[in-house]
Scaffold this motif. Structure first.
Motif, PDB file in Angstrom:
ATOM      1  N   ASP A  39       0.624  -1.175  -0.266  1.00  0.00           N
ATOM      2  CA  ASP A  39      -0.011   0.298   0.042  1.00  0.00           C
ATOM      3  C   ASP A  39       0.713   1.217  -0.085  1.00  0.00           C
ATOM      4  OD1 ASP A  39      -1.988   2.422   0.452  1.00  0.00           O
ATOM      5  OD2 ASP A  39      -2.414   1.001   1.952  1.00  0.00           O
ATOM      6  N   PRO A  40       0.838   2.060  -0.795  1.00  0.00           N
ATOM      7  CA  PRO A  40       1.927   3.243  -1.592  1.00  0.00           C
ATOM      8  C   PRO A  40       1.739   4.545  -0.654  1.00  0.00           C
ATOM      9  CG  PRO A  40      -0.107   3.598  -2.740  1.00  0.00           C
ATOM     10  CD  PRO A  40      -0.290   2.186  -1.950  1.00  0.00           C
ATOM     11  N   THR A  41      -0.036   4.735   0.402  1.00  0.00           N
ATOM     12  CA  THR A  41       0.018   5.677   1.886  1.00  0.00           C
ATOM     13  C   THR A  41       0.967   4.995   2.570  1.00  0.00           C
ATOM     14  OG1 THR A  41      -1.875   5.383   0.308  1.00  0.00           O
ATOM     15  CG2 THR A  41      -2.193   6.783   2.515  1.00  0.00           C
ATOM     16  N   PRO A  42       1.555   5.847   3.726  1.00  0.00           N
ATOM     17  CA  PRO A  42       1.655   6.061   5.233  1.00  0.00           C
ATOM     18  C   PRO A  42       0.786   5.070   5.697  1.00  0.00           C
ATOM     19  CG  PRO A  42       2.766   7.525   4.324  1.00  0.00           C
ATOM     20  CD  PRO A  42       1.400   6.870   3.426  1.00  0.00           C
ATOM     21  N   LEU A  43       1.045   4.561   7.191  1.00  0.00           N
ATOM     22  CA  LEU A  43      -0.291   4.217   8.040  1.00  0.00           C
ATOM     23  C   LEU A  43      -0.228   5.512   8.634  1.00  0.00           C
ATOM     24  CD1 LEU A  43       0.551   0.482   8.749  1.00  0.00           C
ATOM     25  CD2 LEU A  43      -1.119   1.736   7.453  1.00  0.00           C
ATOM     26  N   GLU A  44      -1.403   5.952   9.662  1.00  0.00           N
ATOM     27  CA  GLU A  44      -1.447   6.556  10.174  1.00  0.00           C
ATOM     28  C   GLU A  44      -0.726   6.686  11.391  1.00  0.00           C
ATOM     29  OE1 GLU A  44      -2.018  10.278   9.692  1.00  0.00           O
ATOM     30  OE2 GLU A  44      -2.444   9.188   8.222  1.00  0.00           O
ATOM     31  N   PRO A  45      -0.567   7.296  12.864  1.00  0.00           N
ATOM     32  CA  PRO A  45       0.520   6.722  14.091  1.00  0.00           C
ATOM     33  C   PRO A  45      -0.570   6.162  14.933  1.00  0.00           C
ATOM     34  CG  PRO A  45       1.311   9.524  13.422  1.00  0.00           C
ATOM     35  CD  PRO A  45      -0.440   8.731  12.249  1.00  0.00           C
TER      36      PRO A  45
END
Length: 82
Positions: A39-45
């Motif tokens: 998945d190219p979208t980084p995970l949120e904290p």
């Protein structure tokens, strides 16, 4: 006390049923950010939980990490794999 602990542990077990191992790249420690390989979208904290927060070092940024995808929508960040 025993009842409260049982509820906490039951909730933790519920979150890690039907898990799937995944890999990603650690982008930063503060705020915690990981980009999954799939998945190219980084995970949120708030989507990430660290297994051992005291063992993370700035040198780990940019390295490959292993995660467990949990049924509660969070990812358990297990550690650096390479």
């Amino acid at each position: 006390m025993q009842t409260a602990l049982s509820k906490i542990f039951a909730g933790a077990r519920d979150g890690v049923t039907d898990t799937q191992g995944e890999f990603g790249t650690l982008l930063s420690l503060s705020p915690l950010s990981v980009k999954l390989d799939e998945d190219p979208t980084p995970l949120e904290p708030d989507e990430l939980v660290k297994l051992n927060p005291t063992s993370w070092r700035p040198e780990d940024v940019g390295k490959k990490v292993a995660l467990l995808s949990c049924s509660n929508g969070q990812y358990l960040l297990l550690g650096v794999v390479g």
